[in-house]
Design a protein around this motif. Structure first.
Motif, mmCIF file in Angstrom:
data_model
loop_
_atom_site.group_PDB
_atom_site.id
_atom_site.type_symbol
_atom_site.label_atom_id
_atom_site.label_comp_id
_atom_site.label_asym_id
_atom_site.label_seq_id
_atom_site.Cartn_x
_atom_site.Cartn_y
_atom_site.Cartn_z
ATOM 1 N N UNK A 230 0.862 -1.190 0.000
ATOM 2 C CA UNK A 230 0.000 0.000 0.000
ATOM 3 C C UNK A 230 0.897 1.238 0.000
ATOM 4 N N UNK A 231 1.504 1.567 -1.136
ATOM 5 C CA UNK A 231 2.423 2.700 -1.189
ATOM 6 C C UNK A 231 1.659 4.015 -0.987
ATOM 7 N N UNK A 232 2.342 5.031 -0.515
ATOM 8 C CA UNK A 232 1.677 6.347 -0.320
ATOM 9 C C UNK A 232 1.163 6.896 -1.641
ATOM 10 N N UNK A 233 -0.048 7.464 -1.593
ATOM 11 C CA UNK A 233 -0.656 8.079 -2.773
ATOM 12 C C UNK A 233 -0.928 9.551 -2.455
ATOM 13 N N UNK A 234 -0.048 10.431 -2.920
ATOM 14 C CA UNK A 234 -0.309 11.872 -2.703
ATOM 15 C C UNK A 234 -1.312 12.393 -3.749
ATOM 16 N N UNK A 235 -2.123 13.374 -3.361
ATOM 17 C CA UNK A 235 -3.115 13.941 -4.276
ATOM 18 C C UNK A 235 -3.464 15.366 -3.839
ATOM 19 N N UNK B 125 -6.807 18.172 -3.740
ATOM 20 C CA UNK B 125 -8.278 18.274 -3.738
ATOM 21 C C UNK B 125 -8.642 19.715 -4.053
ATOM 22 N N UNK B 126 -9.462 19.912 -5.075
ATOM 23 C CA UNK B 126 -9.923 21.249 -5.437
ATOM 24 C C UNK B 126 -11.403 21.235 -5.741
ATOM 25 N N UNK B 127 -11.847 22.266 -6.418
ATOM 26 C CA UNK B 127 -13.269 22.345 -6.726
ATOM 27 C C UNK B 127 -14.043 23.021 -5.617
ATOM 28 N N UNK B 128 -15.289 22.605 -5.476
ATOM 29 C CA UNK B 128 -16.178 23.209 -4.480
ATOM 30 C C UNK B 128 -16.868 22.120 -3.686
ATOM 31 N N UNK B 129 -17.155 22.438 -2.425
ATOM 32 C CA UNK B 129 -17.888 21.522 -1.540
ATOM 33 C C UNK B 129 -19.371 21.584 -1.917
ATOM 34 N N UNK B 130 -20.074 20.423 -1.921
ATOM 35 C CA UNK B 130 -19.645 19.108 -1.432
ATOM 36 C C UNK B 130 -19.218 18.158 -2.541
ATOM 37 N N UNK B 131 -18.794 18.656 -3.717
ATOM 38 C CA UNK B 131 -18.391 17.798 -4.825
ATOM 39 C C UNK B 131 -16.967 18.137 -5.251
ATOM 40 N N UNK B 132 -15.980 17.748 -4.445
ATOM 41 C CA UNK B 132 -14.583 18.087 -4.768
ATOM 42 C C UNK B 132 -14.048 17.247 -5.927
ATOM 43 N N UNK B 133 -12.956 17.749 -6.479
ATOM 44 C CA UNK B 133 -12.263 17.056 -7.565
ATOM 45 C C UNK B 133 -10.878 16.665 -7.073
ATOM 46 N N UNK B 134 -10.455 15.414 -7.355
ATOM 47 C CA UNK B 134 -9.152 14.894 -6.917
ATOM 48 C C UNK B 134 -8.204 14.819 -8.110
ATOM 49 N N UNK B 135 -6.984 15.262 -7.851
ATOM 50 C CA UNK B 135 -5.942 15.182 -8.878
ATOM 51 C C UNK B 135 -4.729 14.493 -8.258
ATOM 52 N N UNK B 136 -4.381 13.250 -8.679
ATOM 53 C CA UNK B 136 -3.210 12.559 -8.123
ATOM 54 C C UNK B 136 -1.938 13.339 -8.427
ATOM 55 N N UNK B 137 -1.014 13.337 -7.492
ATOM 56 C CA UNK B 137 0.252 14.060 -7.665
ATOM 57 C C UNK B 137 1.310 13.095 -8.164
ATOM 58 N N UNK B 138 2.093 13.475 -9.192
ATOM 59 C CA UNK B 138 3.174 12.612 -9.680
ATOM 60 C C UNK B 138 4.209 12.369 -8.585
ATOM 61 N N UNK B 139 4.807 11.190 -8.595
ATOM 62 C CA UNK B 139 5.785 10.817 -7.574
ATOM 63 C C UNK B 139 7.096 10.452 -8.265
ATOM 64 N N UNK B 140 8.210 10.967 -7.746
ATOM 65 C CA UNK B 140 9.533 10.658 -8.289
ATOM 66 C C UNK B 140 9.949 9.272 -7.866
ATOM 67 N N UNK B 141 11.074 8.855 -8.420
ATOM 68 C CA UNK B 141 11.577 7.535 -8.049
ATOM 69 C C UNK B 141 11.962 7.467 -6.585
ATOM 70 N N UNK B 142 12.316 8.627 -6.018
ATOM 71 C CA UNK B 142 12.664 8.633 -4.596
ATOM 72 C C UNK B 142 11.424 8.684 -3.724
ATOM 73 N N UNK B 143 10.239 8.797 -4.328
ATOM 74 C CA UNK B 143 9.007 8.759 -3.547
ATOM 75 C C UNK B 143 8.517 10.116 -3.120
ATOM 76 N N UNK B 144 9.181 11.200 -3.563
ATOM 77 C CA UNK B 144 8.711 12.526 -3.153
ATOM 78 C C UNK B 144 7.769 13.084 -4.206
#
Length: 611
Positions: free
Chosen positions: A583-588, A590-609
């Motif tokens: 279960x590796x970390x999944x950074x993301x 969250x934008x948009x407006x409540x109560x219907x937000x939009x999720x955008x996954x964040x790219x991760x480098x090979x070092x995991x940052x």
């Protein structure tokens, strides 16, 4: 009986005929035996003697003898006797019944007075007594009346007959020395029954002032004591479309601290009443109805109210109160009130009215409310704090010259406990305020479901702490004007609308996606801990942590609640670090407006940052 009855009948018939003959003869001969000038001067003298001022009659008198002897006078004026001859009143027409026998004998005695369109100019002295007489018969009677054995006593030589007095379409102007204001009453209609000065009085008066009709009912067994500014029994009621008031007991019209009896007050429309008296206070629109019934008694420098029955916007309360006016100090209202059901909105508005009394074009010194301190203890079986409901509530209001506090010391809320503290800053109470709220063990799941709130909100039994303040006056502050901190903690619950596995799967395929399109299951958690700082209409979240059995959600960022926006960064990671490879970390983001937000996954480098 058969022997003496005919003789008695003849005697009675003869007597009746003689009386009728004399009555008719007097009526027929009266116009020739009675001097019009005598009757006119007689009533002129009578008016002067009664009032103690000089009465002048300019109109020609008219005398009627059928069905009763009555004189009608017009163009009457009453003036002071000094050199200024100040005009105190005029009467368009005055009629009164008089005794034919007394008039024939050269004396004039009058009763049953009727005044048409009188115009009176009265003065209410700083002592509270109305200056309506000046060394006249009425003034002497008022000055010499005394109380003996609880009754009014008057010397017989001062006791004069009055009868009935009716007033039609009059005008009364009362100049109040203490306030410098003049009160005008128009369309005055009155019906006074007062057999003689030492007799009880009953009066009904109808008048119009400032566009509002008023009706006053008054009665007293000791009217001379009342008019003289002494304590005596009386009953009075005032009725209008904006106000109904009643008092029955012992009172003193010149010294209000001498009072004992029962009183009632009902105001069906508080904003309309304040508009009528040319007053305006912020927040008054929600405090519409008010009523009070109580036993009242004077105490040193104040009043004591027992058996209080009070209602505000339909919320009823019972208890006891007292108000004190210590010399050289601020007035203080204190007491204890127990409500069956209470609306805290009305109570809070009343609290705010006290703080904001100096605003909205009020007097420079803030008015009476600003000079009144409060110390009230309140309880309620049920209290409404829209849209929430509290039970078994204990609260207090304390307002003094340099502090204002409203506390809910204890209450039951959604199966838990709630306490709150609201404090206004010093400096005429316009420098802002502070609110502290604490909720322990409440069922937020049931609350969210009942309020039908949308979006991923925690369904759990938890605790909430909030501490906020504002530099704006409390009656003007909005949600964007506060700063502070809010914290929520819960154990064992769920976060609907957030499916961690579905988010991971969708993040592998799409650069962004609506959260509600992939989250059809709830995220179960064992621990929920979030803290946010409030400022400038936005909540800044620092490291919110929602721990589930297998995965943990971490959030931080800004929620601009003025616009229902979202700007958060988050991470889904394994709760147990040992299973991080699966279960590796999944950074993301969250934008948009409540109560219907939009999720955008964040790219991760090979070092995991995160980039």
């Amino acid at each position: 009986m058969t022997r003496w009855l005919p003789s008695f009948a003849r005697l009675a018939t003869v007597t009746l005929l003689v009386v009728l003959s004399i009555f008719v003869a007097l009526r027929v001969a009266a116009p020739y035996l009675i001097s019009t000038g005598l009757v006119r001067s007689g009533i002129e003298d009578a008016l002067s003697k009664w009032a103690g001022y000089r009465a002048e009659i300019a109109g020609k008198p008219v005398i009627e003898f059928w069905p009763t002897p009555r004189i009608i006078l017009s163009k009457i004026s009453v003036r002071q006797k000094d050199d200024r001859a100040k005009l105190l009143g005029t009467v368009e027409s005055l009629s009164a019944e008089f005794s034919v026998i007394d008039a024939i004998r050269g004396r004039a005695s009058f009763h049953e007075f009727h005044l048409l369109r009188p115009n009176l100019l009265l003065t209410r002295e700083s002592s509270g007594v109305i200056d309506w007489t000046n060394e006249g018969l009425l003034a002497k009677a008022i000055a010499n009346a005394r109380e003996e054995g609880g009754k009014e006593v008057l010397d017989k030589k001062l006791d004069a007959a009055i009868g009935a007095i009716t007033v039609e379409d009059g005008t009364v102007n009362v100049a109040d020395v203490a306030s410098g204001r003049t009160f005008r009453f128009e369309g005055v209609t009155a019906d006074v029954s007062w057999r003689k000065l030492s007799s009880p009085i009953t009066a009904v008066l109808i008048a119009r002032t400032s566009g509002q009709d008023l009706k006053l009912d008054f009665s007293s067994r000791s009217p001379l004591l009342i008019f003289g500014g002494k304590s005596a029994e009386m009953t009075a009621s005032l009725t209008s479309g904006l106000l109904t008031a009643r008092f029955q007991g012992v009172a003193n019209i010149s010294h209000l601290f001498d009072l004992s009896g029962n009183m009632a007050l009902s105001i069906p429309d508080m904003p309309a009443l304040l508009t009528w008296v040319d007053r305006s206070l912020p927040g008054i629109a929600t405090l519409r109805t008010f009523s009070l019934e109580t036993d009242v008694a004077s105490v040193p420098n104040g009043f004591r109210f027992d058996n209080v029955n009070m209602s505000m916007n339909g919320s009823n309360a019972r208890g006891a109160m007292d108000v004190a006016f210590p010399p050289g100090k601020r007035a203080k209202l204190g007491g204890t009130l127990a409500f069956d059901q209470m609306n805290f909105r009305s109570l809070f508005d009343a609290f705010i009215l006290r703080l904001a009394a100096g605003e909205a074009d009020g007097p420079p010194d803030g008015g009476l409310l600003q000079k009144l301190d409060l110390d009230l203890r309140l309880s309620a079986k049920q209290a409404l704090v829209e849209p929430f409901t509290l039970s078994d509530v204990g609260a207090s209001i304390i307002v003094s010259s340099n502090e204002a506090k409203f506390d809910i010391g204890d209450s039951q809320f959604e199966g838990g406990e709630l306490s709150a503290h609201l404090e206004a800053m010093r400096g005429d109470f316009d420098g802002g305020g502070r609110l502290q709220l604490s909720i322990r063990g409440a069922d937020f799941a049931g609350l969210i479901e009942r309020l039908q709130l949308q979006g991923p909100l925690p369904l759990a039994t938890g605790s909430l702490d909030m501490s906020v303040k504002t530099l704006m006056p409390l009656w003007k502050a909005g949600a964007s004007d506060v700063t502070g901190r809010i914290a929520f903690r819960a154990r064992s619950g769920s976060l609907p609308g957030f499916d961690a596995e579905a988010v991971r799967e969708e993040a592998a395929r799409a650069d962004f996606f609506p959260l509600n399109s992939v989250s059809h299951r709830a995220f179960a958690f064992d621990n929920f801990d979030i803290t946010a700082d409030l400022a400038d209409g936005a909540a800044t979240i620092h490291g919110a942590r929602i721990e589930g059995p297998q995965q943990t959600l971490i959030l931080s960022g800004v929620i601009p609640y003025r616009s229902n926006g979202l700007a958060l960064s988050g991470t889904i990671e394994a709760t147990d670090p040992t299973v991080s490879p699966s279960l590796p970390p999944l950074p993301f983001f969250v934008g948009g407006a409540w109560p219907e937000p939009v999720i955008s996954p964040a790219p991760v480098t090979q070092q995991g940052s995160t980039k």
